[in-house]
Design an enzyme around this catalytic site. Sequence first.
Site, PDB file in Angstrom:
ATOM      1  N   TYR A   1      -1.529  -0.687  10.455  1.00  0.00           N
ATOM      2  CA  TYR A   1      -1.854  -0.985   8.995  1.00  0.00           C
ATOM      3  C   TYR A   1      -0.311  -0.524   8.440  1.00  0.00           C
ATOM      4  O   TYR A   1       0.257  -1.364   7.643  1.00  0.00           O
ATOM      5  CB  TYR A   1      -2.917  -0.375   8.483  1.00  0.00           C
ATOM      6  CG  TYR A   1      -3.141  -0.773   7.107  1.00  0.00           C
ATOM      7  CD1 TYR A   1      -3.584  -1.860   6.736  1.00  0.00           C
ATOM      8  CD2 TYR A   1      -2.821   0.239   6.092  1.00  0.00           C
ATOM      9  CE1 TYR A   1      -3.857  -2.431   5.251  1.00  0.00           C
ATOM     10  CE2 TYR A   1      -2.877  -0.096   4.672  1.00  0.00           C
ATOM     11  CZ  TYR A   1      -3.594  -1.338   4.223  1.00  0.00           C
ATOM     12  OH  TYR A   1      -3.678  -1.507   3.031  1.00  0.00           O
TER      13      TYR A   1
ATOM     14  N   SER B   1       0.919  -1.244   0.037  1.00  0.00           N
ATOM     15  CA  SER B   1      -0.064   0.119  -0.177  1.00  0.00           C
ATOM     16  C   SER B   1       0.955   1.164   0.124  1.00  0.00           C
ATOM     17  O   SER B   1       2.162   1.430   0.417  1.00  0.00           O
ATOM     18  CB  SER B   1      -0.933  -0.044   1.189  1.00  0.00           C
ATOM     19  OG  SER B   1      -1.577   1.374   1.518  1.00  0.00           O
TER      20      SER B   1
END
Length: 257
Positions: free
Chosen positions: A161, A146
Amino acid sequence: MKDLFRLDGKVAVVIGGSGGIGEIMAAGLAGQGAKVAVCGRNMAKLETITKTIQSETKSETTAFQVDITNKESVARLAEQVLAKFKTVDILVNSQGLNIKRDAVGFPTGDWDQMFDVNVKGTMLACSEFGKVMVEKKRGKVINLSSVRGVRATLWGGNEGYCATKGAVDMITRSLASEWAPYNINVNAIAPLLIRTELAKATLSSPEKLQKYVANVPFKRIGEPEDLVGLCIFLASPASDFITGQIIYLDGGLTAVG
């Protein structure tokens, strides 16, 4: 001239295939002629997805259940895929979990769960399916990272995350180096938000969406078609000399900071 993007005769394993991003990539690989093992926890959903993909692409597509956080389950998945398809050419690790929690008092159980799925799960899959690729001296591994592996957010709750995606980036680079002698390419796709069912919460809030794309030069989020092309490229002969790269599918966000 040979079509560098065709995958006829190749066997692809897509883990996290019942999620929006995994489903998109499984369909894209099948559309280029690959046989696809679509893997995840929700067998009913996986079977629906595989039937749809097979109907639309005419490529052989099979559903397999797996708990990506459990070594025995991942090893069993590898055995089942090999029994069905005899080999593995492409591994896509699209599994992912994002639990947003404030840094102060971050529940350790949530932290551990994210690392189990995003980091441990990625490495377990690479380890098990990498055995096949190392033995045959050929393979393509595509991990899902990501932009949050390299850029923080403007809002809180993403420490866990972001940390997992930074770890996925380093797994990708390290395996690329370790497996280069075996002609195995290991790369990662690091997207901004992609328009899937899981993105509905963000997309439904104009204010949140505007804040999300404010620093994106293209002023939009990613579409499924943006993801499919990159996945096919990294799985195909067109990317044979590319390894250890984190490719940002982000409309230019990481170019401007």
